[in-house]
Scaffold this motif. Sequence first.
Motif, mmCIF file in Angstrom:
data_model
loop_
_atom_site.group_PDB
_atom_site.id
_atom_site.type_symbol
_atom_site.label_atom_id
_atom_site.label_comp_id
_atom_site.label_asym_id
_atom_site.label_seq_id
_atom_site.Cartn_x
_atom_site.Cartn_y
_atom_site.Cartn_z
ATOM 1 N N GLU A 61 0.825 -1.207 0.000
ATOM 2 C CA GLU A 61 0.000 0.000 0.000
ATOM 3 C C GLU A 61 0.861 1.259 0.000
ATOM 4 N N SER A 62 1.990 1.206 0.692
ATOM 5 C CA SER A 62 2.874 2.378 0.753
ATOM 6 C C SER A 62 3.515 2.689 -0.600
ATOM 7 N N HIS A 63 3.516 1.736 -1.507
ATOM 8 C CA HIS A 63 4.147 1.956 -2.814
ATOM 9 C C HIS A 63 3.410 2.995 -3.651
ATOM 10 N N ILE A 64 2.119 3.124 -3.455
ATOM 11 C CA ILE A 64 1.397 4.105 -4.266
ATOM 12 C C ILE A 64 1.838 5.522 -3.874
ATOM 13 N N GLU A 65 1.979 5.778 -2.578
ATOM 14 C CA GLU A 65 2.469 7.090 -2.137
ATOM 15 C C GLU A 65 3.909 7.304 -2.605
ATOM 16 N N ALA A 66 4.723 6.272 -2.525
ATOM 17 C CA ALA A 66 6.115 6.380 -2.985
ATOM 18 C C ALA A 66 6.175 6.580 -4.499
ATOM 19 N N LEU A 67 5.257 5.954 -5.241
ATOM 20 C CA LEU A 67 5.207 6.150 -6.687
ATOM 21 C C LEU A 67 4.829 7.599 -7.011
#
Length: 162
Positions: A73-79
Motif C-alpha cells: 500500500e505504501s508503494h502508491i504514495e512512494a510512486l
Amino acid sequence: MQFIDSHCHLDFSEFDSSRESLITECVAKGVNQFVVPGITLAQSHTLIELKATYPSIKIAAGLHPYFLDQHKESHIEALFEFATTNKHQLVAIGECGLDRSIENLSKQTYLFEQQIKLSNELSLPLIVHHRQSHDLIAQAFKRCKPKNGGVIHAFSGSIQQA
C-alpha cells in the motif's frame, strides 16, 4: 520516417547481453525511440539510469498487476513522490491496469485508479495493461476519468468496446 516502439521491456534481464546491439539494429531500421514501462516501484527507479545510458529510451513509472504480490500500500504514495520528483524524465504513468487472471481484483482496481489519478495530476498519458478486463477498465475510467490519453496494451476488445 520515424517509428516509436510504445511498449517494450528492454530493461528485462533477457536483454542484458544484447540490449545495445538490439537498439542499434532497431535504429538502423527506423525505430529510434523506445518507451519502457515501469512495472514495480523498485524497477521504476532503475529506469532513470537506463534512460541516461540509452538516450533513445523514454520511460514510464508504474505498478503492473503481474507483480501485485510485490506492491505494498505504501508503494502508491512512494510512486506519487517518485513520479512527481522525476516528472521531467517520464513520458507516461504505467504500466498499470487490471488482469482477471490474477487474484485480488480489489487491490488491482485500487492501484489502477490511483495511477490514473497520478497521470491526471502530472498531465501524463497512461500505459494500461488489460487481460479479460475491458468491462472493469471501463468502470474504472468512469470513476476516475483519464485526462491525458494513453495506450491500452494489447487491446483485443471489440470496436464497440474501443
